[in-house]
Scaffold this motif. Structure first.
Motif, PDB file in Angstrom:
ATOM      1  N   ARG A 117      -3.521 -69.999 -53.531  1.00  0.00           N
ATOM      2  CA  ARG A 117      -4.078 -68.731 -54.027  1.00  0.00           C
ATOM      3  C   ARG A 117      -3.916 -68.645 -55.543  1.00  0.00           C
ATOM      4  N   GLU A 118      -2.731 -68.923 -56.034  1.00  0.00           N
ATOM      5  CA  GLU A 118      -2.490 -68.849 -57.481  1.00  0.00           C
ATOM      6  C   GLU A 118      -3.345 -69.859 -58.238  1.00  0.00           C
ATOM      7  N   ASP A 119      -3.501 -71.055 -57.700  1.00  0.00           N
ATOM      8  CA  ASP A 119      -4.340 -72.065 -58.350  1.00  0.00           C
ATOM      9  C   ASP A 119      -5.799 -71.625 -58.396  1.00  0.00           C
ATOM     10  N   ASN A 120      -6.282 -71.032 -57.316  1.00  0.00           N
ATOM     11  CA  ASN A 120      -7.654 -70.534 -57.308  1.00  0.00           C
ATOM     12  C   ASN A 120      -7.840 -69.412 -58.323  1.00  0.00           C
ATOM     13  N   LEU A 121      -6.844 -68.553 -58.454  1.00  0.00           N
ATOM     14  CA  LEU A 121      -6.938 -67.475 -59.441  1.00  0.00           C
ATOM     15  C   LEU A 121      -6.903 -68.024 -60.868  1.00  0.00           C
ATOM     16  N   ARG A 122      -6.158 -69.082 -61.098  1.00  0.00           N
ATOM     17  CA  ARG A 122      -6.175 -69.727 -62.422  1.00  0.00           C
ATOM     18  C   ARG A 122      -7.546 -70.349 -62.688  1.00  0.00           C
ATOM     19  N   LEU A 123      -8.164 -70.885 -61.641  1.00  0.00           N
ATOM     20  CA  LEU A 123      -9.516 -71.426 -61.786  1.00  0.00           C
ATOM     21  C   LEU A 123     -10.499 -70.312 -62.129  1.00  0.00           C
ATOM     22  N   VAL A 124     -10.329 -69.144 -61.527  1.00  0.00           N
ATOM     23  CA  VAL A 124     -11.175 -67.991 -61.856  1.00  0.00           C
ATOM     24  C   VAL A 124     -11.045 -67.663 -63.345  1.00  0.00           C
ATOM     25  N   GLU A 125      -9.823 -67.642 -63.861  1.00  0.00           N
ATOM     26  CA  GLU A 125      -9.609 -67.383 -65.293  1.00  0.00           C
ATOM     27  C   GLU A 125     -10.327 -68.421 -66.152  1.00  0.00           C
ATOM     28  N   ALA A 126     -10.248 -69.676 -65.745  1.00  0.00           N
ATOM     29  CA  ALA A 126     -10.917 -70.742 -66.499  1.00  0.00           C
ATOM     30  C   ALA A 126     -12.436 -70.580 -66.438  1.00  0.00           C
ATOM     31  N   PHE A 127     -12.958 -70.182 -65.283  1.00  0.00           N
ATOM     32  CA  PHE A 127     -14.400 -69.943 -65.166  1.00  0.00           C
ATOM     33  C   PHE A 127     -14.834 -68.820 -66.109  1.00  0.00           C
ATOM     34  N   THR A 182     -25.662 -72.242 -67.760  1.00  0.00           N
ATOM     35  CA  THR A 182     -24.249 -72.410 -67.409  1.00  0.00           C
ATOM     36  C   THR A 182     -23.629 -71.056 -67.064  1.00  0.00           C
ATOM     37  N   GLU A 183     -23.976 -70.030 -67.830  1.00  0.00           N
ATOM     38  CA  GLU A 183     -23.471 -68.683 -67.526  1.00  0.00           C
ATOM     39  C   GLU A 183     -23.767 -68.304 -66.080  1.00  0.00           C
ATOM     40  N   GLY A 184     -24.995 -68.521 -65.652  1.00  0.00           N
ATOM     41  CA  GLY A 184     -25.415 -68.111 -64.312  1.00  0.00           C
ATOM     42  C   GLY A 184     -24.734 -68.877 -63.207  1.00  0.00           C
ATOM     43  N   ILE A 185     -24.626 -70.183 -63.368  1.00  0.00           N
ATOM     44  CA  ILE A 185     -24.031 -70.992 -62.299  1.00  0.00           C
ATOM     45  C   ILE A 185     -22.525 -70.744 -62.193  1.00  0.00           C
ATOM     46  N   ILE A 186     -21.894 -70.412 -63.303  1.00  0.00           N
ATOM     47  CA  ILE A 186     -20.458 -70.127 -63.276  1.00  0.00           C
ATOM     48  C   ILE A 186     -20.172 -68.896 -62.419  1.00  0.00           C
ATOM     49  N   ASP A 187     -21.090 -67.958 -62.377  1.00  0.00           N
ATOM     50  CA  ASP A 187     -20.891 -66.765 -61.536  1.00  0.00           C
ATOM     51  C   ASP A 187     -20.686 -67.154 -60.077  1.00  0.00           C
ATOM     52  N   ASP A 188     -21.468 -68.105 -59.587  1.00  0.00           N
ATOM     53  CA  ASP A 188     -21.335 -68.559 -58.203  1.00  0.00           C
ATOM     54  C   ASP A 188     -19.973 -69.216 -57.973  1.00  0.00           C
ATOM     55  N   TRP A 189     -19.562 -70.073 -58.900  1.00  0.00           N
ATOM     56  CA  TRP A 189     -18.277 -70.763 -58.754  1.00  0.00           C
ATOM     57  C   TRP A 189     -17.114 -69.775 -58.813  1.00  0.00           C
ATOM     58  N   ASP A 197     -17.208 -66.605 -57.887  1.00  0.00           N
ATOM     59  CA  ASP A 197     -17.211 -65.885 -56.619  1.00  0.00           C
ATOM     60  C   ASP A 197     -16.580 -66.733 -55.515  1.00  0.00           C
ATOM     61  N   GLN A 198     -16.892 -68.011 -55.469  1.00  0.00           N
ATOM     62  CA  GLN A 198     -16.313 -68.890 -54.456  1.00  0.00           C
ATOM     63  C   GLN A 198     -14.789 -68.964 -54.594  1.00  0.00           C
ATOM     64  N   ALA A 199     -14.296 -69.124 -55.824  1.00  0.00           N
ATOM     65  CA  ALA A 199     -12.847 -69.213 -56.050  1.00  0.00           C
ATOM     66  C   ALA A 199     -12.159 -67.886 -55.715  1.00  0.00           C
ATOM     67  N   GLU A 200     -12.808 -66.770 -56.060  1.00  0.00           N
ATOM     68  CA  GLU A 200     -12.245 -65.464 -55.714  1.00  0.00           C
ATOM     69  C   GLU A 200     -12.172 -65.289 -54.195  1.00  0.00           C
TER      70      GLU A 200
END
Length: 163
Positions: A113-123, A138-145, A147-150
């Motif tokens: 969970r914490e790793d996924n939240l760090r990935l969200v911060e990086a996104f 890139t802005e648009g596709i990052i939104d999907d990634w 959401d998946q990590a969240e």
């Protein structure tokens, strides 16, 4: 030796896409690290919720792996180079590996969970870099990634709740 600029056709400024590519390459390295950690926990989970966690970790690992190609291809589409090896991944990753002989299921859930939240911060940081570069694709596709990590973080949180 710095990478030579590619002749990929793009109207985006090279210095701006380089910043975005650096952010995406770190995310790519972290995605591989998170993929492998998730598979590690999938292989080694035990206990009364074995089946549920085993299946969830496998589903999440597959989702993470599926994004890696998209991330790398986005870097290439903007005329930049991406990661080339396991060593390259380890030099770029910011998420920690877990080589412990035993990890409790609860600790697995928390760590992922914490790793996924760090990935969200990086996104979110990469999205800002893409915004600054005028890179709306890139802005648009990052939104999907993001959401998946969240969603993964949410599932991991809910699975670890006591009540």
């Amino acid at each position: 030796m710095p990478a030579k600029p590619l002749k990929t056709p793009t109207d985006l400024p090279r210095n701006a896409t380089s910043t975005v590519a650096q952010a995406l390459n770190t995310i790519l390295a972290d995605s591989y690290a998170l993929y492998f950690k998730t598979k590690n926990f999938h292989w080694h989970v035990s206990g009364p919720h074995f089946r549920d966690y085993h299946l969830m970790f496998d589903e999440q690992a597959a989702q993470i792996l599926a994004t890696t190609d998209l991330i790398a291809e986005r870097v290439r589409k903007t005329g930049n180079v991406t990661l080339r090896s396991i060593g390259d991944i380890s030099r770029h990753q910011t998420l920690s590996d877990n080589d412990a002989d035993f990890v409790s299921p609860r600790d697995m859930l928390t760590e992922l969970r914490e790793d996924n939240l760090r990935l969200v911060e990086a996104f979110r940081a990469a999205k800002q870099a893409a915004t600054d570069a005028g890179d709306n694709a890139t802005e648009g596709i990052i939104d999907d990634w993001t959401d998946q990590a969240e969603t993964r973080a949410w599932f991991l949180f809910e699975a670890g709740r006591d009540s």
